[in-house]
Enzyme design. Structure first.
Site, PDB file in Angstrom:
ATOM      1  N   TYR A  61       0.841  -1.198   0.000  1.00  0.00           N
ATOM      2  CA  TYR A  61       0.000   0.000   0.000  1.00  0.00           C
ATOM      3  C   TYR A  61       0.880   1.253   0.000  1.00  0.00           C
ATOM      4  CZ  TYR A  61      -2.948   3.702   1.880  1.00  0.00           C
ATOM      5  OH  TYR A  61      -3.573   4.910   2.086  1.00  0.00           O
ATOM      6  N   GLU A  64     -11.574   5.665   4.800  1.00  0.00           N
ATOM      7  CA  GLU A  64     -11.084   6.505   5.909  1.00  0.00           C
ATOM      8  C   GLU A  64     -12.172   6.716   6.954  1.00  0.00           C
ATOM      9  OE1 GLU A  64      -8.051   7.330   6.456  1.00  0.00           O
ATOM     10  OE2 GLU A  64      -7.072   7.236   4.514  1.00  0.00           O
ATOM     11  N   TRP A 102      -5.323   1.609  10.431  1.00  0.00           N
ATOM     12  CA  TRP A 102      -5.450   1.549   8.980  1.00  0.00           C
ATOM     13  C   TRP A 102      -5.210   0.127   8.470  1.00  0.00           C
ATOM     14  CZ3 TRP A 102      -8.048   3.623   5.448  1.00  0.00           C
ATOM     15  CH2 TRP A 102      -7.695   3.522   4.093  1.00  0.00           C
TER      16      TRP A 102
END
Length: 186
Positions: free
Chosen positions: A19, A41, A49
């Site tokens: 990522y 988000e 995350w």
């Protein structure tokens, strides 16, 4: 993954490094991807995350490939389906916010021609390069993320506090918070 110098936050897993290397901090100007990151988000609020990244493909399947036009039309039966889906974060308020945010995303598109036009105007269309020497210099919020958050809330978006907005700005390359010795800066 190759032995490259990376931002230290991503070193705990191959998924995180992938990522970091391929997406995080790269400018995104297309509305579908901007919405995908916005949805992810908002679900990340209060969580890590990596939790969201691990569930990203489940979110993609559950939320019709992040198609905001479809999401804006979700009805009670689809909401119940989402709330029973163990592959995503089953937070009722966040599920409802995905629908509300999709509806408001479309309103912004209608007003500005695209969500991209709207959001990138806050940075005059080009990324802010923070030139961080190390991770300790990174911020969770900035006066600009405060301003964007306030504007999104005024437009009735949900789960768009300043921390979420700043994370979105980092993810979509509105700000470059890669540390100076990170290989992605070269």
């Amino acid at each position: 993954m190759e032995n490259k110098t990376r931002c230290k936050w991503c070193l705990s897993s191959d998924l995180y490094m992938k990522y970091h290397d391929e997406e995080w901090g790269k400018p995104v100007y297309d509305d579908p991807t901007l919405f995908e990151f916005l949805l992810l988000e908002t679900f990340q609020a209060g969580l890590s995350w990596i939790t969201i990244l691990n569930k990203r493909e489940n979110f993609r399947k559950a939320f019709d490939n992040f198609d905001y036009k479809k999401i804006a039309q979700y009805d009670d039966s689809k909401i119940q389906e989402l709330l029973l889906d163990a592959g995503i974060i089953r937070n009722k308020l966040k599920v409802y916010s995905a629908i509300t945010n999709a509806q408001n995303f479309i309103k912004i598109q209608n007003e500005f021609g695209s969500f991209s036009n709207y959001i990138w105007d806050f940075v005059d269309g080009k990324p802010i390069d923070n030139k961080l020497r190390d991770l300790s210099q990174a911020q969770a919020t900035t006066p600009l993320s405060d301003k964007i958050s306030k504007d999104l809330k005024k437009r009735e978006f949900k789960f768009v506090g300043s921390t979420v907005v700043y994370a979105h700005m980092q993810a979509t390359g509105m700000v470059n918070d890669h540390v100076e010795d990170c290989w992605t800066r070269s």
